[in-house]
Design a protein around this motif. Structure first.
Motif, short mmCIF file in Angstrom:
data_model
loop_
_atom_site.label_atom_id
_atom_site.label_comp_id
_atom_site.label_asym_id
_atom_site.label_seq_id
_atom_site.Cartn_x
_atom_site.Cartn_y
_atom_site.Cartn_z
N TYR A 106 73.88 15.58 35.48
CA TYR A 106 74.60 16.73 34.92
C TYR A 106 76.07 16.42 34.65
CZ TYR A 106 70.68 19.90 35.67
OH TYR A 106 69.47 20.52 35.60
N LYS A 107 76.49 15.17 34.87
CA LYS A 107 77.91 14.84 34.67
C LYS A 107 78.33 15.08 33.22
CE LYS A 107 78.61 11.57 38.46
NZ LYS A 107 78.96 10.19 38.83
N THR A 108 77.52 14.70 32.31
CA THR A 108 77.87 14.91 30.89
C THR A 108 77.83 16.37 30.53
OG1 THR A 108 76.96 12.74 30.36
CG2 THR A 108 77.25 14.28 28.54
N GLU A 109 76.74 17.05 30.96
CA GLU A 109 76.57 18.46 30.61
C GLU A 109 77.66 19.33 31.24
OE1 GLU A 109 73.06 21.87 31.08
OE2 GLU A 109 72.62 19.74 31.40
N TRP A 110 78.10 18.93 32.45
CA TRP A 110 79.12 19.74 33.15
C TRP A 110 80.52 19.10 33.07
CZ3 TRP A 110 76.25 20.98 38.38
CH2 TRP A 110 75.16 21.83 38.12
N GLN A 111 80.71 18.26 32.10
CA GLN A 111 82.01 17.58 32.00
C GLN A 111 83.15 18.58 31.84
OE1 GLN A 111 82.17 14.68 28.87
NE2 GLN A 111 84.24 14.00 29.36
N VAL A 112 82.87 19.66 31.10
CA VAL A 112 83.90 20.69 30.87
C VAL A 112 84.38 21.30 32.19
CG1 VAL A 112 84.36 22.93 29.77
CG2 VAL A 112 82.99 21.19 28.58
N LEU A 113 83.44 21.42 33.15
CA LEU A 113 83.79 22.03 34.43
C LEU A 113 84.74 21.15 35.23
CD1 LEU A 113 80.25 23.34 35.51
CD2 LEU A 113 82.00 24.52 34.18
N SER A 114 84.72 19.83 34.92
CA SER A 114 85.57 18.89 35.69
C SER A 114 86.90 18.63 35.01
CB SER A 114 84.82 17.55 35.85
OG SER A 114 83.57 17.76 36.47
N GLU A 115 87.09 19.08 33.78
CA GLU A 115 88.33 18.83 33.07
C GLU A 115 89.41 19.83 33.50
OE1 GLU A 115 87.22 19.10 29.00
OE2 GLU A 115 86.26 17.12 28.96
N ASP A 116 90.64 19.54 33.04
CA ASP A 116 91.72 20.46 33.32
C ASP A 116 91.47 21.79 32.62
OD1 ASP A 116 92.97 18.50 34.78
OD2 ASP A 116 94.21 17.81 33.08
N PHE A 117 91.86 22.85 33.28
CA PHE A 117 91.60 24.19 32.71
C PHE A 117 92.84 25.06 32.88
CE2 PHE A 117 90.42 24.19 37.15
CZ PHE A 117 90.96 25.35 37.66
N GLU A 118 92.82 26.15 32.14
CA GLU A 118 93.95 27.08 32.17
C GLU A 118 93.42 28.48 32.29
OE1 GLU A 118 97.01 28.74 28.91
OE2 GLU A 118 97.14 26.57 29.24
N ILE A 119 93.97 29.21 33.29
CA ILE A 119 93.57 30.59 33.48
C ILE A 119 94.82 31.46 33.39
CG2 ILE A 119 92.62 32.25 35.14
CD1 ILE A 119 90.90 30.05 36.27
N THR A 120 94.79 32.43 32.53
CA THR A 120 95.95 33.32 32.32
C THR A 120 95.84 34.52 33.23
OG1 THR A 120 96.07 32.61 30.01
CG2 THR A 120 97.24 34.65 30.62
N LEU A 121 96.90 34.72 34.05
CA LEU A 121 96.91 35.86 34.98
C LEU A 121 97.88 36.97 34.54
CD1 LEU A 121 96.89 33.98 38.41
CD2 LEU A 121 94.95 34.97 37.17
N ASP A 122 98.67 36.68 33.47
CA ASP A 122 99.64 37.70 33.05
C ASP A 122 98.90 38.89 32.44
OD1 ASP A 122 101.66 36.04 33.86
OD2 ASP A 122 101.86 35.10 31.87
N PRO A 123 99.33 40.09 32.87
CA PRO A 123 98.69 41.28 32.29
C PRO A 123 99.05 41.42 30.82
CG PRO A 123 99.83 41.81 34.36
CD PRO A 123 100.28 40.44 33.96
#
Length: 474
Positions: A106-123
């Motif tokens: 599943y490393k290829t299929e879940w590669q997105v889950l292991s990459e850097d991500f950004e979550i916006t918390l500003d209202p």
């Protein structure tokens, strides 16, 4: 003797048992292999599908918690929500790492889950926008849910295959059991039937041989050892028939050749004894009397030999009629009375009233009674008794002759009716050729009756024979 062996009894047993063992081992091997395959498949389901489903479910729970805390922070500005988001994402990363370690495909299929991500918390303005799911978390959730659906489909397919394999193994097990039973029971019964059929033929031939009758060939029903035994029996029967024919021819020739000079001897003895050729003194008359008795005895022996020969050639003809049974017994006693009186034997009779009527050849049955009474007088000691009785049983009349002789051992009783057989205890002490009882049995058998020999209550022998009623055919 031709070689007819095709398959020995041992080979038949080996084929039968071998077939049973082969089927049993084949079915057992298949079932064991299927069980091992099912065990491996179950192990794969537990280690792969179930573990993966459990891991995905836990990661989805973390992502749902992240989404809830993001909404809580945007709507309420709760600082604790940020802390919870960080914890959930950290725990999510740990679960993801462990899952990829166990399931590297599943490393290829879940590669997105292991990459850097950004979550916006500003209202953002508007309550609806703050309630909308975070795009990154939503993307991860979609990926995991799709993986979960794929894993569940794979699990269902594996379970279906296991179910089908179990059904197939169950059917093959039942078929194998049925085949084993068919081979075991069917083969055993067929083998037993084959052996018993051959043994029955051989037993029949041996029983006929034991009765003293002319042995007949038995059917050769198999090519094994029993078939060879049947062939050997037939070869023996053929030799016995040939020897019996030679003996019958010899007896006929001997009787024919001796009868004429014997008649001349008897006539010469009668003429000399009557004084035709001169006066005969007492000493000479005594020896002439002995010669006359011996010629009579020899003539009687020839007559018995001829009687047996005629019976064996199936030329015994019966003039069957209704006969008074008491009269038969009384007449036989009258004819045997002189011999009994000379030896001091007491004759007795037990005759019912009214007298029964039987269906028989009077002359031949008279001969039967005379032979039995004569034997009783011959073997009973001086001062003994010989009796004849007549009784009724359903559909038949029973004649019994009892003597006070030494009796016949139980193991010898079946043999006394054979030709030329004489009980060992009297061979040397009592004169005879062993033909009287053989003649008796053949006459009784020809009438459809049966003769038996038992021991008397006080020693001696009891001969019983039956004759049919007038309404019954012999």
């Amino acid at each position: 003797m031709p070689d007819v062996r095709r398959l020995s009894i041992a080979a038949k047993l080996l084929v039968w048992s071998g077939s049973l063992i082969v089927v049993f081992l084949a079915v057992t091997a298949y079932l064991i292999g299927q069980v091992r395959s099912d065990a491996k498949e179950a192990e794969r389901i537990v280690k792969v599908n179930h573990d993966l489903d459990s891991s995905i479910q836990r990661m989805l729970e973390r992502l749902v918690s992240v989404q809830d805390n993001i909404r809580r922070y945007k709507l309420l500005g709760n600082e604790d929500a940020v802390k919870f988001i960080v914890e959930d994402l950290t725990r999510f990363g740990e679960i993801l790492e462990k899952t990829l370690t166990r399931h590297p495909r599943y490393k290829t299929e879940w590669q997105v889950l292991s990459e850097d991500f950004e979550i916006t918390l500003d209202p953002v303005p508007g309550t609806g926008a703050n309630l909308a799911p975070d795009a990154t978390v939503l993307e991860w959730t979609d990926i995991l849910e799709q993986s979960q659906l794929d894993n569940q489909a794979d699990l269902e397919l594996a379970l279906t295959r296991q179910y089908e394999a179990g059904e197939r193994a169950s059917r093959i097990g039942l078929y194998g059991l049925a085949l084993c039973l068919a081979i075991g029971l069917g083969g055993g019964l067929a083998l037993a039937w084959s052996l018993n059929r051959s043994l029955t033929e051989i037993r029949r031939g041996i029983r006929e041989l034991g009765t003293g009758s002319t042995p007949k060939d038995v059917r050769v029903l198999s090519g094994d050892e029993l078939g060879e035994l049947a062939l050997a029996f037939n070869a023996m029967a053929h030799r016995l028939r040939r020897e019996e024919a030679m003996r019958a021819d010899f007896v006929a020739m001997l009787s024919h050749e001796i009868r004429t000079p014997l008649t001349s001897i008897r006539e010469s003895v009668d003429l000399i004894g009557s004084g035709v050729f001169g006066e005969v003194n007492e000493r000479q008359r005594e020896f002439l009397s002995i010669a006359e008795k011996e010629t009579v005895r020899l003539s009687g022996l020839l007559s018995r030999l001829m009687t047996v020969s005629r019976m064996e050639s199936q030329s015994l003809e019966l003039a069957v009629e209704k006969v008074d049974c008491n009269e038969l017994a009384s007449s036989a006693l009258e004819r045997i009375a002189p011999a009994a009186e000379a030896k001091g034997i007491r004759l007795e009779s037990r005759l019912p009233e009214p007298s029964p009527v039987c269906l028989c050849d009077k002359g031949h049955i008279q001969q039967v009674l005379l032979n039995l009474l004569g034997n009783g007088v011959k073997f009973s000691p001086e001062g003994g008794a010989v009796s004849v009785s007549v009784s009724r049983e359903p559909k038949r009349t029973v004649f019994s002759v009892t003597d006070s002789g030494p009796g016949i051992p139980e193991e010898e009783r079946e043999r006394v009716f054979l030709k030329y057989y004489r009980e060992p205890g009297v061979r040397e002490s009592v004169d005879g050729a062993g033909l009287g009882l053989a003649i008796v049995k053949r006459i009784v058998d020809a009438h459809g009756g049966k003769i038996t020999l038992t021991g008397g209550p006080n020693g001696g022998s009891v001969f019983r024979f039956t004759l049919p009623d007038p309404e019954d055919k012999p």
